[in-house]
Design a protein around this motif. Structure first.
Motif, PDB file in Angstrom:
ATOM      1  N   GLY A   1       0.814  -1.216   0.000  1.00 46.06           N
ATOM      2  CA  GLY A   1       0.000   0.000   0.000  1.00 46.06           C
ATOM      3  C   GLY A   1       0.845   1.263   0.000  1.00 46.06           C
ATOM      4  N   TRP A   2       1.864   1.299   0.851  1.00 45.68           N
ATOM      5  CA  TRP A   2       2.724   2.478   0.902  1.00 45.68           C
ATOM      6  C   TRP A   2       3.631   2.568  -0.318  1.00 45.68           C
ATOM      7  N   LEU A   3       4.028   1.437  -0.885  1.00 49.37           N
ATOM      8  CA  LEU A   3       4.787   1.475  -2.145  1.00 49.37           C
ATOM      9  C   LEU A   3       3.931   2.060  -3.262  1.00 49.37           C
ATOM     10  N   LEU A   4       2.673   1.631  -3.313  1.00 51.66           N
ATOM     11  CA  LEU A   4       1.756   2.172  -4.312  1.00 51.66           C
ATOM     12  C   LEU A   4       1.532   3.664  -4.090  1.00 51.66           C
ATOM     13  N   PHE A   5       1.371   4.065  -2.835  1.00 57.56           N
ATOM     14  CA  PHE A   5       1.203   5.486  -2.521  1.00 57.56           C
ATOM     15  C   PHE A   5       2.392   6.296  -3.052  1.00 57.56           C
ATOM     16  N   ALA A   6       3.609   5.822  -2.806  1.00 57.71           N
ATOM     17  CA  ALA A   6       4.807   6.531  -3.281  1.00 57.71           C
ATOM     18  C   ALA A   6       4.819   6.613  -4.806  1.00 57.71           C
ATOM     19  N   TYR A   7       4.453   5.515  -5.466  1.00 60.11           N
ATOM     20  CA  TYR A   7       4.380   5.511  -6.927  1.00 60.11           C
ATOM     21  C   TYR A   7       3.364   6.540  -7.414  1.00 60.11           C
ATOM     22  N   LEU A   8       2.207   6.581  -6.775  1.00 64.90           N
ATOM     23  CA  LEU A   8       1.168   7.521  -7.186  1.00 64.90           C
ATOM     24  C   LEU A   8       1.629   8.971  -7.040  1.00 64.90           C
ATOM     25  N   VAL A   9       2.305   9.262  -5.940  1.00 61.50           N
ATOM     26  CA  VAL A   9       2.790  10.628  -5.730  1.00 61.50           C
ATOM     27  C   VAL A   9       3.762  11.013  -6.836  1.00 61.50           C
ATOM     28  N   VAL A  10       4.704  10.134  -7.133  1.00 62.70           N
ATOM     29  CA  VAL A  10       5.731  10.444  -8.129  1.00 62.70           C
ATOM     30  C   VAL A  10       5.168  10.416  -9.548  1.00 62.70           C
ATOM     31  N   ALA A  11       4.490   9.359  -9.905  1.00 64.58           N
ATOM     32  CA  ALA A  11       4.086   9.156 -11.301  1.00 64.58           C
ATOM     33  C   ALA A  11       2.788   9.863 -11.663  1.00 64.58           C
ATOM     34  N   GLN A  12       1.806   9.825 -10.795  1.00 60.41           N
ATOM     35  CA  GLN A  12       0.494  10.333 -11.148  1.00 60.41           C
ATOM     36  C   GLN A  12       0.268  11.764 -10.673  1.00 60.41           C
ATOM     37  N   CYS A  13       0.517  12.023  -9.408  1.00 55.45           N
ATOM     38  CA  CYS A  13       0.237  13.362  -8.874  1.00 55.45           C
ATOM     39  C   CYS A  13       1.101  14.405  -9.562  1.00 55.45           C
TER      40      CYS A  13
ATOM     41  N   TRP B   1      -9.072   1.297 -11.418  1.00 55.04           N
ATOM     42  CA  TRP B   1      -8.325   2.081 -12.406  1.00 55.04           C
ATOM     43  C   TRP B   1      -7.353   1.256 -13.241  1.00 55.04           C
ATOM     44  N   PRO B   2      -6.704   0.218 -12.710  1.00 55.00           N
ATOM     45  CA  PRO B   2      -5.879  -0.590 -13.619  1.00 55.00           C
ATOM     46  C   PRO B   2      -6.712  -1.335 -14.667  1.00 55.00           C
ATOM     47  N   VAL B   3      -7.894  -1.783 -14.269  1.00 57.01           N
ATOM     48  CA  VAL B   3      -8.765  -2.461 -15.233  1.00 57.01           C
ATOM     49  C   VAL B   3      -9.197  -1.484 -16.328  1.00 57.01           C
ATOM     50  N   ALA B   4      -9.606  -0.270 -15.934  1.00 58.72           N
ATOM     51  CA  ALA B   4      -9.998   0.743 -16.912  1.00 58.72           C
ATOM     52  C   ALA B   4      -8.824   1.107 -17.825  1.00 58.72           C
TER      53      ALA B   4
ATOM     54  N   VAL C   1       2.585  -4.535 -14.847  1.00 61.10           N
ATOM     55  CA  VAL C   1       2.424  -3.763 -13.613  1.00 61.10           C
ATOM     56  C   VAL C   1       0.963  -3.619 -13.189  1.00 61.10           C
ATOM     57  N   LEU C   2       0.093  -3.265 -14.112  1.00 60.48           N
ATOM     58  CA  LEU C   2      -1.294  -2.985 -13.714  1.00 60.48           C
ATOM     59  C   LEU C   2      -2.045  -4.202 -13.166  1.00 60.48           C
ATOM     60  N   PRO C   3      -1.868  -5.407 -13.717  1.00 60.82           N
ATOM     61  CA  PRO C   3      -2.505  -6.555 -13.071  1.00 60.82           C
ATOM     62  C   PRO C   3      -1.962  -6.823 -11.662  1.00 60.82           C
TER      63      PRO C   3
ATOM     64  N   TRP D   1      -3.178  -6.978  -6.100  1.00 56.76           N
ATOM     65  CA  TRP D   1      -2.954  -6.620  -4.698  1.00 56.76           C
ATOM     66  C   TRP D   1      -4.189  -5.943  -4.123  1.00 56.76           C
ATOM     67  N   GLY D   2      -4.793  -5.028  -4.882  1.00 54.74           N
ATOM     68  CA  GLY D   2      -5.987  -4.339  -4.395  1.00 54.74           C
ATOM     69  C   GLY D   2      -7.100  -5.310  -4.054  1.00 54.74           C
ATOM     70  N   ALA D   3      -7.316  -6.305  -4.907  1.00 51.92           N
ATOM     71  CA  ALA D   3      -8.369  -7.297  -4.665  1.00 51.92           C
ATOM     72  C   ALA D   3      -8.051  -8.154  -3.447  1.00 51.92           C
ATOM     73  N   VAL D   4      -6.810  -8.624  -3.343  1.00 50.76           N
ATOM     74  CA  VAL D   4      -6.409  -9.443  -2.189  1.00 50.76           C
ATOM     75  C   VAL D   4      -6.519  -8.629  -0.907  1.00 50.76           C
ATOM     76  N   ALA D   5      -6.009  -7.404  -0.930  1.00 53.59           N
ATOM     77  CA  ALA D   5      -6.076  -6.552   0.279  1.00 53.59           C
ATOM     78  C   ALA D   5      -7.518  -6.263   0.680  1.00 53.59           C
ATOM     79  N   LEU D   6      -8.393  -6.081  -0.302  1.00 52.57           N
ATOM     80  CA  LEU D   6      -9.806  -5.819  -0.007  1.00 52.57           C
ATOM     81  C   LEU D   6     -10.431  -7.050   0.659  1.00 52.57           C
ATOM     82  N   VAL D   7     -10.159  -8.224   0.145  1.00 59.01           N
ATOM     83  CA  VAL D   7     -10.676  -9.449   0.756  1.00 59.01           C
ATOM     84  C   VAL D   7     -10.128  -9.609   2.173  1.00 59.01           C
ATOM     85  N   LEU D   8      -8.822  -9.391   2.343  1.00 58.59           N
ATOM     86  CA  LEU D   8      -8.231  -9.503   3.688  1.00 58.59           C
ATOM     87  C   LEU D   8      -8.819  -8.477   4.646  1.00 58.59           C
ATOM     88  N   LEU D   9      -9.071  -7.281   4.174  1.00 59.07           N
ATOM     89  CA  LEU D   9      -9.682  -6.249   5.010  1.00 59.07           C
ATOM     90  C   LEU D   9     -11.065  -6.692   5.482  1.00 59.07           C
TER      91      LEU D   9
END
Length: 145
Positions: A14-26, A98-101, A126-128, A133-141
């Motif tokens: 989750g935090w790795l994805l957050f860092a990626y989003l800040v750098v690449a997307q934001c 968003w990766p699916v879209a 990368v996107l799958p 991870w999002g799907a697995v984390a959602l199920v675990l949550l």
């Protein structure tokens, strides 16, 4: 599965994805051309004006909604807040969406006039992983609540 393992399966990526989003997307939402220079966005000449508009729109949505929501959700999960479910759950839902879209766009645009994505394979690797991870984390949550 142990609580510690579930915790780190959610927090670490989750935090790795957050860092990626800040750098690449934001960053790209503020300056798409900077994203092109950094190699995190595709140049207009390869994906057309419509492609740039689409990728910039996703980057802007990440800047104003998704990235902050993910951060708040991860912090809530970290501290054990009782409201973590809806907030992190919403962020994880977006993490799958968003990766699916994006992959659907890449697939459908293939061969369209002006669309030439030389690094397309990277999207399909990368996107799958992000969506998975999002799907697995959602199920675990959900099951750990």
């Amino acid at each position: 599965m142990g609580d510690d393992i579930v915790f780190w399966i959610i927090q670490g990526p989750g935090w790795l994805l957050f860092a990626y989003l800040v750098v690449a997307q934001c960053t790209s939402a503020l300056s798409y051309e900077l994203g092109v220079r950094w190699g995190t966005q595709e140049p207009r000449e390869q994906i057309t004006d419509v492609g740039v508009a689409f990728w910039w729109g996703l980057a802007l949505a990440d800047l104003v909604f998704y990235t902050p929501l993910l951060a708040v959700g991860l912090i809530a999960h970290w501290v054990g807040a009782d409201w973590v479910g809806p907030v992190l759950g919403a962020a994880l839902g977006a993490t799958v969406y968003w990766p699916v879209a994006s992959l659907a766009t890449v697939w459908k645009a293939r061969g369209a006039a002006g669309w030439k994505l030389p690094k397309e394979r990277q999207y399909w690797v990368v996107l799958p992983l992000i969506a998975g991870w999002g799907a697995v984390a959602l199920v675990l949550l959900v099951v750990s609540a």
